[in-house]
Design a protein around this motif. Structure first.
Motif, PDB file in Angstrom:
ATOM      1  N   LEU A  16     -58.051 -76.246  65.731  1.00  0.00           N
ATOM      2  CA  LEU A  16     -58.581 -75.273  66.691  1.00  0.00           C
ATOM      3  C   LEU A  16     -59.582 -75.956  67.610  1.00  0.00           C
ATOM      4  CD1 LEU A  16     -59.487 -71.672  66.652  1.00  0.00           C
ATOM      5  CD2 LEU A  16     -61.382 -73.256  67.089  1.00  0.00           C
ATOM      6  N   SER A  17     -59.521 -75.625  68.891  1.00  0.00           N
ATOM      7  CA  SER A  17     -60.571 -76.072  69.805  1.00  0.00           C
ATOM      8  C   SER A  17     -60.615 -75.154  71.018  1.00  0.00           C
ATOM      9  CB  SER A  17     -60.355 -77.524  70.236  1.00  0.00           C
ATOM     10  OG  SER A  17     -61.535 -78.023  70.853  1.00  0.00           O
ATOM     11  N   GLY A  18     -61.665 -75.327  71.814  1.00  0.00           N
ATOM     12  CA  GLY A  18     -61.809 -74.495  73.007  1.00  0.00           C
ATOM     13  C   GLY A  18     -62.673 -75.190  74.040  1.00  0.00           C
ATOM     14  N   PHE A  49     -58.281 -72.112  72.680  1.00  0.00           N
ATOM     15  CA  PHE A  49     -58.706 -70.917  73.406  1.00  0.00           C
ATOM     16  C   PHE A  49     -59.649 -71.264  74.551  1.00  0.00           C
ATOM     17  CE2 PHE A  49     -63.093 -70.307  71.994  1.00  0.00           C
ATOM     18  CZ  PHE A  49     -63.162 -71.255  70.993  1.00  0.00           C
ATOM     19  N   ALA A  51     -63.230 -70.303  76.053  1.00  0.00           N
ATOM     20  CA  ALA A  51     -64.442 -69.719  75.474  1.00  0.00           C
ATOM     21  C   ALA A  51     -65.227 -68.921  76.521  1.00  0.00           C
ATOM     22  CB  ALA A  51     -65.298 -70.830  74.858  1.00  0.00           C
ATOM     23  N   HIS A  54     -68.680 -67.752  75.181  1.00  0.00           N
ATOM     24  CA  HIS A  54     -69.693 -68.813  75.255  1.00  0.00           C
ATOM     25  C   HIS A  54     -70.186 -69.006  76.690  1.00  0.00           C
ATOM     26  CE1 HIS A  54     -68.453 -70.313  71.188  1.00  0.00           C
ATOM     27  NE2 HIS A  54     -69.754 -70.506  71.146  1.00  0.00           N
ATOM     28  N   GLN A 118     -77.910 -79.793  71.940  1.00  0.00           N
ATOM     29  CA  GLN A 118     -77.327 -79.204  73.158  1.00  0.00           C
ATOM     30  C   GLN A 118     -78.196 -78.048  73.659  1.00  0.00           C
ATOM     31  OE1 GLN A 118     -72.954 -78.771  73.729  1.00  0.00           O
ATOM     32  NE2 GLN A 118     -73.357 -76.642  74.222  1.00  0.00           N
ATOM     33  N   TYR A 137     -75.434 -69.901  70.225  1.00  0.00           N
ATOM     34  CA  TYR A 137     -74.141 -70.444  70.662  1.00  0.00           C
ATOM     35  C   TYR A 137     -73.375 -71.176  69.550  1.00  0.00           C
ATOM     36  CZ  TYR A 137     -71.317 -73.616  73.692  1.00  0.00           C
ATOM     37  OH  TYR A 137     -70.316 -74.338  74.280  1.00  0.00           O
ATOM     38  N   GLN A 141     -69.630 -70.545  67.779  1.00  0.00           N
ATOM     39  CA  GLN A 141     -68.638 -71.632  67.697  1.00  0.00           C
ATOM     40  C   GLN A 141     -68.114 -71.775  66.262  1.00  0.00           C
ATOM     41  OE1 GLN A 141     -69.727 -75.211  69.750  1.00  0.00           O
ATOM     42  NE2 GLN A 141     -68.060 -76.415  68.882  1.00  0.00           N
ATOM     43  N   ASP A 144     -65.622 -69.080  65.776  1.00  0.00           N
ATOM     44  CA  ASP A 144     -64.343 -69.421  66.437  1.00  0.00           C
ATOM     45  C   ASP A 144     -63.467 -70.247  65.503  1.00  0.00           C
ATOM     46  OD1 ASP A 144     -65.438 -68.428  68.841  1.00  0.00           O
ATOM     47  OD2 ASP A 144     -66.064 -70.425  69.521  1.00  0.00           O
ATOM     48  N   ILE A 145     -64.098 -71.200  64.869  1.00  0.00           N
ATOM     49  CA  ILE A 145     -63.367 -72.179  64.057  1.00  0.00           C
ATOM     50  C   ILE A 145     -62.944 -71.567  62.720  1.00  0.00           C
ATOM     51  CG2 ILE A 145     -63.600 -74.392  62.830  1.00  0.00           C
ATOM     52  CD1 ILE A 145     -65.689 -75.153  65.082  1.00  0.00           C
ATOM     53  N   VAL A 153     -60.892 -80.109  64.213  1.00  0.00           N
ATOM     54  CA  VAL A 153     -61.393 -79.642  65.502  1.00  0.00           C
ATOM     55  C   VAL A 153     -61.520 -80.817  66.476  1.00  0.00           C
ATOM     56  CG1 VAL A 153     -63.225 -78.343  66.650  1.00  0.00           C
ATOM     57  CG2 VAL A 153     -62.663 -77.819  64.265  1.00  0.00           C
ATOM     58  N   GLN A 159     -70.002 -82.792  70.596  1.00  0.00           N
ATOM     59  CA  GLN A 159     -69.873 -81.577  69.777  1.00  0.00           C
ATOM     60  C   GLN A 159     -70.017 -81.834  68.280  1.00  0.00           C
ATOM     61  OE1 GLN A 159     -69.614 -78.365  70.937  1.00  0.00           O
ATOM     62  NE2 GLN A 159     -70.168 -79.459  72.813  1.00  0.00           N
ATOM     63  N   HIS A 162     -72.480 -79.663  66.374  1.00  0.00           N
ATOM     64  CA  HIS A 162     -72.039 -78.283  66.167  1.00  0.00           C
ATOM     65  C   HIS A 162     -71.029 -78.184  65.025  1.00  0.00           C
ATOM     66  CE1 HIS A 162     -73.206 -76.978  70.530  1.00  0.00           C
ATOM     67  NE2 HIS A 162     -74.247 -77.165  69.744  1.00  0.00           N
TER      68      HIS A 162
HETATM   69  N1  TRP Z   1     -68.967 -75.799  72.440  1.00  0.00           N
HETATM   70  C1  TRP Z   1     -67.740 -76.334  72.994  1.00  0.00           C
HETATM   71  C2  TRP Z   1     -68.080 -77.143  74.241  1.00  0.00           C
HETATM   72  O1  TRP Z   1     -69.124 -77.029  74.809  1.00  0.00           O
HETATM   73  C3  TRP Z   1     -66.752 -75.252  73.326  1.00  0.00           C
HETATM   74  C4  TRP Z   1     -66.351 -74.513  72.104  1.00  0.00           C
HETATM   75  C5  TRP Z   1     -66.656 -73.216  71.812  1.00  0.00           C
HETATM   76  C6  TRP Z   1     -65.594 -75.010  71.010  1.00  0.00           C
HETATM   77  N2  TRP Z   1     -66.126 -72.876  70.607  1.00  0.00           N
HETATM   78  C7  TRP Z   1     -65.476 -73.940  70.085  1.00  0.00           C
HETATM   79  C8  TRP Z   1     -65.012 -76.241  70.740  1.00  0.00           C
HETATM   80  C9  TRP Z   1     -64.783 -74.100  68.881  1.00  0.00           C
HETATM   81  C10 TRP Z   1     -64.322 -76.394  69.531  1.00  0.00           C
HETATM   82  C11 TRP Z   1     -64.216 -75.328  68.611  1.00  0.00           C
HETATM   83  O2  TRP Z   1     -67.267 -77.878  74.680  1.00  0.00           O
END
Ligand code: TRP
Ligand code: ADP
Length: 344
Positions: A16-18, A49, A51, A54, A118, A137, A141, A144-145, A153, A159, A162
């Protein structure tokens, strides 16, 4: 005797990523993240996805936000994500993300969030004026995961912290609610020469959407002439390229351009030096510009083609959201039960 190690997660592998819809995507996003999405989709079930929740941690124009989501989606498709293979959706189309984030807000500790670099970078000197959302934030995240019980990820180096927080939240949730192995402890996939692409104006700063200088980055939508010009003007030093990687130490701009060439060509940085050792930037930069145009030109063109048909993008996102929800809803139902909520 009791077993001290908690039960490991026994579910399937999932990627999963976004990316946030907050500005033009650049070469760093492409090499650090998007290229990996397209590759991984053929190996492990992949969920990617946009975001948009976010994104509003810093104010976004409501009249533009949907268009920005379509642009990131177009970039995903243009860089090779196949909507029949990967699940592509908008974060706000799956309300379980924010429902799980609340539970995680109550699991994560303020001390953990206080360490997030961050937030410190984005909030700047006046952190009391930053939104509560910007502070929380990384908790969204993590939701999301973990909502998809993702195990891998793919993200850029920035990242990593996070992802460590996500693991801490998963571990504490599993422990505090007596649900060993419920959430996986996901791995950040940051390997590869594109994990940290630096600004073209300053080899010590990350290439970023938020850099005020457009000459600091190459955008996926830049045309051939703009790409060449930005590379011609990129900051360098007067020395020729050396024969060994060690000799690039202390030359951040040279190191970055060699890394960019390597990542775009799919070669090891040493192979790039083998080819260019002894040559100056007068020779290297035009070759790099040609390579960048060759790789990025078709992506920009494909993005423009896709964006001319927004209805098709919306259809892909609707289909992706339905598939994502089919996975998210059962996880959230289990979480409600585990926590003991009235609505479980
Ligand atoms: N924080 C990531 C970025 O700034 C974006 C992001 C949001 C993300 N949710 C996530 C990345 C979940 C990986 C998984 O790029
Ligand atoms: P930005 O930092 O430019 O605002 P995002 O935070 O939206 O970009 O990042 C989206 C994805 O791109 C993340 O996986 C992030 O780690 C990756 N990424 C961002 N900048 C770079 C970079 N300079 N080099 C490599 N990967 C990057």
């Amino acid at each position: 005797m009791t077993d001290q190690t908690p039960a490991p997660f026994a579910g399937p592998k999932r990627v999963l990523s976004g990316v946030q819809p907050t500005g033009d995507l650049h070469l760093g996003n492409y090499l650090g993240a998007l290229v990996k999405f397209a590759r991984l989709q053929h190996e492990i079930p992949t969920f990617i996805f946009v975001a948009d929740q976010h994104a509003i941690t810093e104010w976004q124009d409501p009249a533009k936000l949907k268009g920005q989501v379509r642009e990131i989606t177009a970039a995903y498709l243009a860089t090779g994500l196949d909507p029949k293979v990967a699940t592509i959706f908008a974060q706000s189309a799956v309300p379980e993300h924010t429902e799980l984030a609340w539970v995680f807000d109550c699991v994560a500790r303020i001390g953990w969030l206080d360490r997030m670099t961050q937030f410190k970078d984005k909030a700047g000197k006046h952190k009391e004026r930053a939104s509560v959302g910007l502070y929380a934030y990384p908790v969204l995240q993590a939701a999301d995961i973990l909502l998809y019980k993702a195990t891998h990820v793919p993200v850029g180096e920035d990242q990593r912290q996070h992802l460590e927080l996500t693991r801490d939240i998963a571990q504490k949730f599993n422990h505090d609610f007596g649900a060993p192995g419920f959430f996986p402890l996901p791995d950040a996939l940051t390997q590869g020469p594109g994990a940290r692409i630096m600004s073209l104006r300053d080899g010590r700063a990350k290439m970023s959407k938020s850099d005020p200088s457009d000459y600091s980055r190459i955008n996926l939508t830049d045309d051939a002439e703009t790409i060449s010009q930005k590379i011609r003007k990129a900051r360098t030093d007067p020395d020729p390229l050396p024969a060994s990687l060690d000799a690039l130490e202390g030359r951040p701009e040279a190191q970055n351009l060699v890394g960019v060439y390597a990542a775009l060509a799919g070669k090891a940085p040493q192979a790039v030096l083998d080819e260019f050792a002894g040559q100056g930037f007068g020779v290297f930069k035009p070759r790099l510009a040609d390579l960048a145009v060759e790789v990025l030109g078709p992506i920009g063109a494909e993005m423009r083609r896709l964006l001319a048909d927004p209805a098709e993008i919306d259809r892909i996102l609707a289909d992706g959201a339905a598939r994502a929800r089919a996975l998210a809803q059962p996880t959230m139902a289990e979480v409600r039960k585990i926590v003991g909520f009235w609505n479980s």
